[in-house]
Design a protein around this motif. Structure first.
Motif, mmCIF file in Angstrom:
data_model
loop_
_atom_site.group_PDB
_atom_site.id
_atom_site.type_symbol
_atom_site.label_atom_id
_atom_site.label_comp_id
_atom_site.label_asym_id
_atom_site.label_seq_id
_atom_site.Cartn_x
_atom_site.Cartn_y
_atom_site.Cartn_z
ATOM 1 N N THR A 22 0.837 -1.207 0.000
ATOM 2 C CA THR A 22 0.000 0.000 0.000
ATOM 3 C C THR A 22 0.872 1.257 0.000
ATOM 4 O O THR A 22 0.470 2.289 -0.501
ATOM 5 C CB THR A 22 -0.906 0.091 1.251
ATOM 6 O OG1 THR A 22 -0.086 0.121 2.397
ATOM 7 C CG2 THR A 22 -1.900 -1.014 1.327
ATOM 8 N N SER B 93 1.460 2.056 -3.417
ATOM 9 C CA SER B 93 0.214 1.939 -4.208
ATOM 10 C C SER B 93 0.307 0.787 -5.205
ATOM 11 O O SER B 93 -0.067 0.923 -6.368
ATOM 12 C CB SER B 93 -0.070 3.239 -4.959
ATOM 13 O OG SER B 93 -0.083 4.313 -4.085
ATOM 14 N N THR C 250 0.975 -3.846 -5.535
ATOM 15 C CA THR C 250 0.510 -5.161 -5.085
ATOM 16 C C THR C 250 1.703 -5.911 -4.492
ATOM 17 O O THR C 250 2.840 -5.464 -4.630
ATOM 18 C CB THR C 250 -0.007 -6.006 -6.263
ATOM 19 O OG1 THR C 250 1.090 -6.197 -7.163
ATOM 20 C CG2 THR C 250 -1.144 -5.331 -6.989
ATOM 21 N N SER D 78 -6.127 -7.113 -1.126
ATOM 22 C CA SER D 78 -6.518 -6.019 -2.032
ATOM 23 C C SER D 78 -7.958 -6.179 -2.517
ATOM 24 O O SER D 78 -8.335 -5.627 -3.544
ATOM 25 C CB SER D 78 -5.542 -5.920 -3.201
ATOM 26 O OG SER D 78 -5.384 -7.177 -3.782
ATOM 27 N N ALA E 247 -9.637 -2.874 -3.024
ATOM 28 C CA ALA E 247 -8.880 -1.855 -3.762
ATOM 29 C C ALA E 247 -9.739 -1.220 -4.850
ATOM 30 O O ALA E 247 -9.654 -0.017 -5.102
ATOM 31 C CB ALA E 247 -7.618 -2.465 -4.353
ATOM 32 N N PRO F 201 -7.166 0.481 -0.390
ATOM 33 C CA PRO F 201 -6.111 -0.487 -0.672
ATOM 34 C C PRO F 201 -5.813 -1.421 0.493
ATOM 35 O O PRO F 201 -6.168 -1.137 1.644
ATOM 36 C CB PRO F 201 -4.898 0.394 -0.993
ATOM 37 C CG PRO F 201 -5.225 1.751 -0.565
ATOM 38 C CD PRO F 201 -6.696 1.869 -0.357
ATOM 39 N N CYS F 202 -5.151 -2.501 0.160
ATOM 40 C CA CYS F 202 -4.688 -3.470 1.158
ATOM 41 C C CYS F 202 -3.871 -2.742 2.230
ATOM 42 O O CYS F 202 -3.069 -1.879 1.927
ATOM 43 C CB CYS F 202 -3.816 -4.502 0.443
ATOM 44 S SG CYS F 202 -3.002 -5.655 1.524
ATOM 45 N N GLY F 203 -4.124 -3.069 3.497
ATOM 46 C CA GLY F 203 -3.378 -2.446 4.589
ATOM 47 C C GLY F 203 -4.080 -1.241 5.189
ATOM 48 O O GLY F 203 -3.667 -0.751 6.232
ATOM 49 N N SER F 204 -5.159 -0.754 4.540
ATOM 50 C CA SER F 204 -5.865 0.421 5.083
ATOM 51 C C SER F 204 -6.466 0.076 6.438
ATOM 52 O O SER F 204 -6.901 -1.043 6.683
ATOM 53 C CB SER F 204 -6.996 0.853 4.142
ATOM 54 O OG SER F 204 -6.477 1.135 2.876
ATOM 55 N N PRO G 154 -4.573 5.794 3.018
ATOM 56 C CA PRO G 154 -3.154 6.171 3.027
ATOM 57 C C PRO G 154 -2.939 7.497 2.300
ATOM 58 O O PRO G 154 -2.039 8.252 2.624
ATOM 59 C CB PRO G 154 -2.473 5.029 2.272
ATOM 60 C CG PRO G 154 -3.440 3.895 2.308
ATOM 61 C CD PRO G 154 -4.809 4.488 2.418
#
Ligand code: ATP
Length: 518
Positions: free
Chosen positions: A150, A153, A155, A380, A383, A388-391, A414
């Protein structure tokens, strides 16, 4: 070495002289040097056509989409490889380390970007990716983990390469992985890319680098390292070590592609306001900390984590226990969301399907939430909806759908700002190694509790305040990684610290000290 290109090809401006930004993948006529037909634009069209297939493999689709796309796998199709333009001009106003990195990359030189914690490795990676894309190069932005992906931005590099079974695809026979696992869409990505960026490369193993190199050479039909892709790897082996296996730099693939050259960053951004902490971390990084450093760290010791501050642990079980404890501390009833798991291949025993799913799939078998629970997105899956993944986010309410209840979550993005989403189950699937397109599926709400995390998963983050529990520190670089997340010493709280928790790996230190700066 890139193949020769026609002499009439005009150079790129880098960044473009025009202030107008072109979206990624859109080519200005006559400026990109192409390989044999089809052009990168045609490759992009193929990419679009196979998007559903990609989505199926990474798990954000309906079952009917996944089945339909599985039937469309164009396995025999030959993909053409995009070729970097012959000349890309880096304009004079791009300066400093960014200029150095960009000039190397556009010259086709593979780069390892490194330096101490908080020296702006990820920041510079982002800037370089943006500049290269603006100049018309197709750049794949990847990182070793979902959370670090993330930050660029992008993968995970596993997803990008189509290793649908995670690390299992590193161990399986190469031909099986090439023929039965890596989806067409991933092969198209590999061929369409000119530059591959891997941030936080320290978490990848030497076996992974070897497999990625083999796969890229085969898919791109080029015998040069990583199939001739220009490579930008960033990270620090003194901060993060692979969970399994040996360091990436010990692989022949790394030595062939990157050897012992690097761009070593000297600026210190995260800790620029706290020079005491900065100099302590620089000594700790190399195991050259002093008695005074230990006394200073001891001033930050606490027995109990302050409320409302994220906790970083060495072991996942401790992070899970902390999350559980915080959840139970919330008023309101628990909402339990149980995954719907299915084994699709008759030959696949249920136990093996479950093992495969639990190792390859990040969605939890059972997720329990309450109002105000702190959550994060481990994949993701969201996404496409701008998350996004990790948000990270907070559960603000629950919405009834039939006899189930799904969370509404306000995410902090992010890219700043927030976004509220009703989060419903996503379908993810695993791919069997014996030729089935997908062998088992899991449908689950793509969230996890996030009051606590492992230090490993927090790599790459800058946290305004954190409690770092080093009681069970076991890995090299783990203490350094945890202690370097906050910009200032007074926002750092330490549990279970003593000098023995600082482990510096001699091989990683020797590698870093042997690096020749470009
Ligand atoms: N040029 C810059 N201007 C302003 N802030 C910056 C700049 N470069 C980096 N920073 C900030 O400094 C902090 C650390 O940067 P970054 O995360 O890129 O470092 P890093 O070397 O990747 O760190 P680590 O390896 O420890 O995760 C971030 O908060 C980032 O936003």
């Amino acid at each position: 070495m890139a193949p020769p290109v026609p002499p009439h090809c005009p150079p790129f401006s880098f960044p473009p002289t025009s202030s107008h930004r072109r979206p990624y993948g859109v080519r200005q006529p006559g400026t990109l040097t192409l390989g044999d037909a089809p052009t990168p634009i045609a490759s992009a069209a193929r990419l679009r056509r196979s998007t559903e297939e990609l989505v199926a493999c990474t798990g954000h689709c309906t079952p009917s989409q996944a089945r339909a796309s599985a039937l469309r796998r164009p396995s025999e199709e030959r993909l053409s490889v995009s070729i970097r333009p012959a000349r890309v001009v880096v304009l004079p106003h791009v300066g400093g380390d960014l200029r150095r990195v960009c000039q190397l990359l556009v010259g086709g030189i593979r780069v390892f970007l490194t330096g101490p914690p908080g020296c702006a490795k990820s920041h510079l990676v982002n800037e370089a990716v943006e500049l290269m894309r603006d100049a018309g190069l197709s750049v794949a932005a990847c990182a070793s983990t979902g959370v670090t992906a993330t930050l660029v931005s992008g993968t995970t590099v596993h997803s990008w390469a189509g290793f649908c079974n995670g690390d299992a695809d590193v161990k399986s026979p190469l031909q099986t992985v090439l023929n039965e696992v890596i989806p067409f869409a991933a092969k198209a990505r590999m061929c369409a890319s000119m530059v591959l960026v891997i941030d936080e490369v320290g978490a990848l193993s030497s076996d992974f680098m070897t497999r990625l190199d083999e796969a890229l050479r085969a898919v791109r039909r080029r015998s040069s390292p990583f199939g001739g892709l220009t490579l930008l790897t960033a990270g620090a082996f003194l901060q993060l070590s692979p969970l399994r296996g040996s360091y990436a730099f010990l692989s022949d693939a790394w030595q062939d592609a990157l050897a012992n050259r690097a761009v070593v960053l000297k600026a210190h951004w995260r800790h620029m306001q706290d020079t005491r902490l900065l100099s302590l971390l620089l000594r700790l990084r190399k195991g050259r900390h002093t008695a005074a450093d230990m006394v200073l760290l001891a001033t930050r010791s606490t027995a109990v984590a302050p409320p409302g501050v994220i906790c970083l642990f060495c072991h996942k079980a401790d992070a899970d226990a902390k999350n559980e404890e915080e959840l139970l501390g919330l008023a309101g009833e628990s909402v339990m969301l149980t995954a719907v798991d299915k084994a699709h291949a008759k030959y696949l025993p249920l136990a093996l399907a479950t093992t495969l799913r639990n190792s390859a799939v990040k969605l939890l078998p059972v997720l329990t939430l309450r109002l105000d629970a702190e959550v994060a997105v481990p994949t993701s899956c969201l996404a496409g909806q701008g998350v996004p993944c990790g948000s990270r986010g907070v559960v603000t309410s629950f919405r009834a759908v039939g006899n189930r209840r799904y969370p509404r979550v306000r995410f902090q993005l992010p890219s700043r700002g927030d976004k509220t989403l009703d989060v419903i189950p996503s379908l993810v699937h695993t791919v069997a190694l014996d030729g089935a397109t997908w062998s088992s599926t899991r449908s689950q709400v793509p969230l996890m509790l996030a009051w606590a995390s492992t230090i490993h998963a927090a790599q790459g983050w800058t946290l305004q305040e954190a409690t770092v529990d080093l009681t069970f520190a076991f890995a090299t670089g783990q203490a350094l990684s945890g202690l370097s997340r906050t910009p200032a010493l007074e926002r750092l709280h330490i549990i279970g610290f003593d000098e023995d928790r600082i482990i510096v790996d001699g091989t990683a230190l020797a590698f870093h000290e042997s690096l020749a700066d470009f």
